[in-house]
Design a protein around this motif. Structure first.
Motif, short mmCIF file in Angstrom:
data_model
loop_
_atom_site.label_atom_id
_atom_site.label_comp_id
_atom_site.label_asym_id
_atom_site.label_seq_id
_atom_site.Cartn_x
_atom_site.Cartn_y
_atom_site.Cartn_z
N THR A 61 -16.50 -1.87 -1.21
CA THR A 61 -16.77 -1.49 -2.60
C THR A 61 -15.49 -1.50 -3.42
OG1 THR A 61 -18.58 -0.11 -1.80
CG2 THR A 61 -17.85 0.26 -4.07
N LEU A 62 -14.42 -0.99 -2.85
CA LEU A 62 -13.13 -0.99 -3.56
C LEU A 62 -12.69 -2.42 -3.84
CD1 LEU A 62 -11.28 1.83 -1.60
CD2 LEU A 62 -12.49 2.00 -3.79
N ASP A 63 -12.90 -3.31 -2.88
CA ASP A 63 -12.56 -4.72 -3.07
C ASP A 63 -13.44 -5.34 -4.16
OD1 ASP A 63 -11.29 -7.23 -2.51
OD2 ASP A 63 -13.05 -7.79 -1.31
N LEU A 64 -14.73 -5.07 -4.08
CA LEU A 64 -15.68 -5.64 -5.03
C LEU A 64 -15.36 -5.21 -6.47
CD1 LEU A 64 -18.28 -7.35 -5.29
CD2 LEU A 64 -19.57 -5.22 -5.03
N LEU A 65 -14.91 -3.96 -6.63
CA LEU A 65 -14.61 -3.44 -7.97
C LEU A 65 -13.17 -3.72 -8.39
CD1 LEU A 65 -16.58 -0.09 -8.08
CD2 LEU A 65 -17.24 -2.33 -8.91
N GLY A 66 -12.49 -4.57 -7.65
CA GLY A 66 -11.14 -4.98 -8.04
C GLY A 66 -10.13 -3.84 -8.04
N MET A 67 -10.37 -2.86 -7.21
CA MET A 67 -9.45 -1.72 -7.11
C MET A 67 -8.45 -2.03 -6.00
SD MET A 67 -12.18 1.36 -7.69
CE MET A 67 -10.92 2.64 -7.68
N ASN A 68 -7.54 -2.95 -6.28
CA ASN A 68 -6.67 -3.54 -5.26
C ASN A 68 -5.76 -2.53 -4.57
OD1 ASN A 68 -7.85 -6.00 -5.89
ND2 ASN A 68 -6.29 -6.47 -7.41
N VAL A 69 -5.16 -1.62 -5.32
CA VAL A 69 -4.25 -0.64 -4.72
C VAL A 69 -5.04 0.30 -3.81
CG1 VAL A 69 -2.65 1.26 -5.17
CG2 VAL A 69 -2.59 -0.81 -6.60
N ALA A 70 -6.18 0.79 -4.30
CA ALA A 70 -7.02 1.68 -3.48
C ALA A 70 -7.51 0.94 -2.24
CB ALA A 70 -8.20 2.20 -4.30
N PHE A 71 -7.83 -0.35 -2.38
CA PHE A 71 -8.27 -1.15 -1.24
C PHE A 71 -7.17 -1.23 -0.19
CE2 PHE A 71 -8.60 -5.30 0.91
CZ PHE A 71 -9.83 -5.16 1.52
N GLU A 72 -5.95 -1.52 -0.61
CA GLU A 72 -4.82 -1.60 0.32
C GLU A 72 -4.59 -0.25 1.00
OE1 GLU A 72 -3.24 -4.31 1.38
OE2 GLU A 72 -4.55 -5.48 0.08
N GLU A 73 -4.76 0.82 0.22
CA GLU A 73 -4.55 2.16 0.78
C GLU A 73 -5.66 2.55 1.76
OE1 GLU A 73 -1.79 4.15 -2.70
OE2 GLU A 73 -3.96 4.42 -2.83
N ILE A 74 -6.88 2.10 1.51
CA ILE A 74 -7.96 2.43 2.46
C ILE A 74 -7.72 1.69 3.78
CG2 ILE A 74 -9.83 0.75 2.05
CD1 ILE A 74 -10.35 4.52 2.06
N LEU A 75 -7.09 0.53 3.71
CA LEU A 75 -6.70 -0.18 4.93
C LEU A 75 -5.68 0.66 5.71
CD1 LEU A 75 -6.30 -3.86 3.68
CD2 LEU A 75 -8.22 -2.89 4.93
N GLN A 76 -4.79 1.33 4.98
CA GLN A 76 -3.81 2.21 5.64
C GLN A 76 -4.51 3.39 6.32
OE1 GLN A 76 -0.59 3.39 2.99
NE2 GLN A 76 -0.62 1.39 2.02
N VAL A 77 -5.56 3.91 5.67
CA VAL A 77 -6.32 5.01 6.27
C VAL A 77 -6.97 4.51 7.56
CG1 VAL A 77 -8.30 6.57 6.00
CG2 VAL A 77 -6.69 6.25 4.10
#
Length: 114
Positions: A61-77
């Motif tokens: 969902t983060l990727d789909l909504l173009g929330m790139n920083v949050a997407f990268e951070e969720i990968l860290q989680v």
């Protein structure tokens, strides 16, 4: 005015169908805060599998909504859960994700009257 999200992928996926876009945004606004609470709970209780499950759930969902920083951070989680890291090693990253999602939700509600 879409500062915290980008709907270009959503519009491309939906062939510019406004109803589909609205459904995606409604799901984001209603479900992701609960998923975030579950990630926080997993971090707090050091239940890495629980935190991973919900981080993995919101990742697309983060990727789909173009929330790139949050997407990268969720990968860290996700990576943190796999190494079963210490809570203090991920709290700052989680707080950043939470802030970005809150801002996006506030903006989406305003932009789309949700």
């Amino acid at each position: 005015m879409a500062l915290n999200y980008n709907l270009s992928k959503v519009y491309a996926l939906s062939d510019n169908d406004p109803e589909f876009v609205n459904e995606i945004l409604t799901l984001f606004v209603t479900e992701v805060p609960d998923d975030l609470a579950q990630i926080k709970e997993g971090i707090k209780k050091k239940d890495h599998k629980h935190a991973y499950a919900y981080a993995h759930k919101i990742k697309p969902t983060l990727d789909l909504l173009g929330m790139n920083v949050a997407f990268e951070e969720i990968l860290q989680v996700e990576a943190w859960t796999k190494i079963e890291g210490r809570r203090r090693d991920i709290e700052h990253t989680f707080d950043s994700i939470k802030t970005q999602i809150k801002e996006a939700i506030k903006e989406i509600k305003k932009d789309f009257d949700l």
